[in-house]
Write a protein that holds these residues in place. Structure first.
Motif, PDB file in Angstrom:
ATOM      1  N   LEU A 182      -3.307 -12.554 -21.722  1.00  0.00           N
ATOM      2  CA  LEU A 182      -4.221 -12.421 -20.393  1.00  0.00           C
ATOM      3  C   LEU A 182      -3.314 -12.956 -19.081  1.00  0.00           C
ATOM      4  CD1 LEU A 182      -6.984 -15.089 -21.600  1.00  0.00           C
ATOM      5  CD2 LEU A 182      -7.002 -12.739 -21.405  1.00  0.00           C
ATOM      6  N   VAL A 183      -2.277 -12.822 -19.251  1.00  0.00           N
ATOM      7  CA  VAL A 183      -1.080 -12.639 -18.138  1.00  0.00           C
ATOM      8  C   VAL A 183      -1.298 -11.516 -17.230  1.00  0.00           C
ATOM      9  CG1 VAL A 183       1.184 -12.243 -17.181  1.00  0.00           C
ATOM     10  CG2 VAL A 183       0.797 -14.061 -19.233  1.00  0.00           C
ATOM     11  N   PRO A 184      -1.499 -11.731 -15.834  1.00  0.00           N
ATOM     12  CA  PRO A 184      -2.018 -10.490 -15.077  1.00  0.00           C
ATOM     13  C   PRO A 184      -0.635  -9.580 -15.032  1.00  0.00           C
ATOM     14  CG  PRO A 184      -2.169 -12.648 -13.987  1.00  0.00           C
ATOM     15  CD  PRO A 184      -1.651 -12.995 -15.106  1.00  0.00           C
ATOM     16  N   PRO A 185      -1.241  -8.186 -15.239  1.00  0.00           N
ATOM     17  CA  PRO A 185      -0.208  -7.210 -15.536  1.00  0.00           C
ATOM     18  C   PRO A 185       0.961  -7.020 -14.494  1.00  0.00           C
ATOM     19  CG  PRO A 185      -2.313  -6.421 -16.090  1.00  0.00           C
ATOM     20  CD  PRO A 185      -2.520  -7.891 -15.490  1.00  0.00           C
ATOM     21  N   LEU A 186       0.530  -7.227 -13.448  1.00  0.00           N
ATOM     22  CA  LEU A 186       1.506  -7.364 -11.969  1.00  0.00           C
ATOM     23  C   LEU A 186       2.584  -8.112 -12.286  1.00  0.00           C
ATOM     24  CD1 LEU A 186       1.787  -5.453  -9.776  1.00  0.00           C
ATOM     25  CD2 LEU A 186       0.581  -7.133  -8.302  1.00  0.00           C
ATOM     26  N   ALA A 187       2.476  -9.041 -13.139  1.00  0.00           N
ATOM     27  CA  ALA A 187       3.567 -10.061 -13.355  1.00  0.00           C
ATOM     28  C   ALA A 187       4.696  -9.460 -14.179  1.00  0.00           C
ATOM     29  CB  ALA A 187       3.042 -11.298 -14.236  1.00  0.00           C
ATOM     30  N   PRO A 235      -3.514  -2.993 -18.893  1.00  0.00           N
ATOM     31  CA  PRO A 235      -2.514  -2.380 -19.440  1.00  0.00           C
ATOM     32  C   PRO A 235      -1.297  -3.345 -19.833  1.00  0.00           C
ATOM     33  CG  PRO A 235      -2.956  -1.788 -16.827  1.00  0.00           C
ATOM     34  CD  PRO A 235      -3.896  -2.855 -17.215  1.00  0.00           C
ATOM     35  N   ALA A 236      -1.502  -4.469 -19.708  1.00  0.00           N
ATOM     36  CA  ALA A 236      -0.654  -5.365 -20.470  1.00  0.00           C
ATOM     37  C   ALA A 236      -0.820  -5.581 -21.913  1.00  0.00           C
ATOM     38  CB  ALA A 236      -0.312  -6.608 -19.638  1.00  0.00           C
TER      39      ALA A 236
END
Length: 390
Positions: A56-61, A318-319
């Motif tokens: 659930l980490v935001p992909p942009l990270a 996408p992650a």
């Protein structure tokens, strides 16, 4: 005076160098920790159920964190060379290893789609957020403050305004106060609103086609479950199909050719009866149901010789490594989307893309854009113009 100034400058330079030297020892373990996380994510994401919380980490990270680490190293110019180089290498390694999970659409910078030819097909895919259910009708998840009251006329007007030849719609369902799904049958109104269109339904999916439908089939996850106990049907469910069918294949005859349209709504990693993201609700059954649905979909696509379009709500950013189960035959249509960071959910705070569109090699994508739902849903719609390339 000159000598005094030089004397005063040297202590300041020494203090700056000391601060820079201290910065890299802080960055070094951060870079090592992030690289370890990215490596574990590449190995575990989509494969084991207990990695669903880190997913659930935001992909942009996956792009932002390495860039910040590299910036911190660059700012510490006078740090020990070995430590600085090690931190920089680890930052670059994590960017290379995880950058593909960041959700960036770099192809938007150079991709130029061919103009749509005569007879091109317009497709609209959208998660409707419980169809036209009124906000006061007992939604299990109430709409955000400021959301307009649900108006069935406005809902159907929004659908018609897409001017689509084929509509792939998800959440053709109502929910009661007990979070139980309620079957919807709006076919009479659909025929009035879309005269001449044919209708295919399965579970909570409905596909409308201006072209003749020659085949329709719901994909049942049960034959593809690793364990029969992993079927996510709650005891006493009055509508088991809602839980076991999450993709509708509809073959239509257009321009003398038959094209398969796959309308997908893959299970959420969160138990639909939960009211939050508590780790207890991110369980193995949900994970295995997602995998089984994607396996069923992939098997059908691999055995299908027809040109194909796959679109819908995959409940996967996408992650999330579970997207690797989409067969290689299907190419992401995102290069035709003029956005560097496509985000389809949540429309209130668009963090990431969980709605996707794919096409087989025989299909050319001429236009692809995201359509804001203006409070009608928490998902943006996907609008594509396609044609048969060969």
């Amino acid at each position: 005076m000159t000598g005094g100034t030089g004397t005063a400058t040297r202590p300041r330079d020494a203090r700056r160098a000391a601060r820079a030297g201290r910065r890299v020892p802080v960055v070094l373990p951060a870079a090592a920790g992030w690289l370890a996380f990215v490596a574990l994510h590449r190995v575990l994401s989509g494969r084991v159920w207990w990695w669903q919380v880190p997913e659930l980490v935001p992909p942009l990270a996956f792009v932002a964190v390495p860039v910040l680490l590299l910036a911190a190293v660059a700012a510490a110019r006078r740090a020990r060379r070995t430590a600085a180089v090690t931190a920089a290498v680890m930052g670059l390694a994590s960017l290379v290893l995880g950058g593909g999970a960041g959700g960036l659409n770099l192809a938007a910078l150079w991709h130029r789609a061919a103009p749509a030819p005569p007879g091109a097909i317009t497709v609209f895919s959208w998660n409707t957020w419980y169809w036209d259910q009124p906000a006061a009708g007992g939604r299990s998840m109430p709409p955000p403050a400021g959301t307009p009251a649900r108006d069935a006329d406005a809902f159907y007007r929004y659908l018609r305004d897409q001017h689509a030849d084929v509509l792939l719609l998800q959440e053709y369902v109502y929910f009661g106060p007990d979070a139980r799904p309620i079957r919807v049958d709006d076919r009479d109104r659909l025929r009035r609103e879309f005269p001449g269109y044919q209708i295919a339904t399965a579970s909570e999916l409905v596909t409308l086609s201006r072209f003749p439908i020659v085949r329709q089939q719901g994909m049942d996850l049960r034959p593809w479950a690793a364990d029969p106990r992993d079927t996510p049907v709650p005891p006493g469910a009055g509508w088991p199909e809602f839980y076991t069918v999450k993709t509708l294949r509809t073959d239509v005859r257009a321009g003398g050719r038959t094209i398969s349209f796959y309308n997908a709504h893959i299970n959420s990693p969160v138990d639909p009866s939960s009211r939050g993201l508590s780790p207890g609700r991110l369980d193995r059954v949900q994970h295995e149901a997602r995998r089984a649905n994607l396996r069923a979909l992939a098997a059908d696509i691999r055995a299908n010789p027809l040109p194909a379009v796959l679109a819908g709500d995959f409940n996967a950013s996408p992650a999330m490594g579970i997207m690797r189960l989409v067969p290689e035959r299907m190419a992401d249509a995102v290069p035709a989307l003029p956005s560097l960071y496509p985000a389809t959910w949540d429309e209130r705070w668009p963090w990431w893309r969980i709605d996707w569109a794919f096409t087989s090699p025989e299909i050319a994508v001429h236009r692809y854009r995201l359509v804001r739902s203006l409070g009608r849903s928490d998902h943006s719609g996907q609008h594509l113009v396609i044609s048969l390339a060969r």
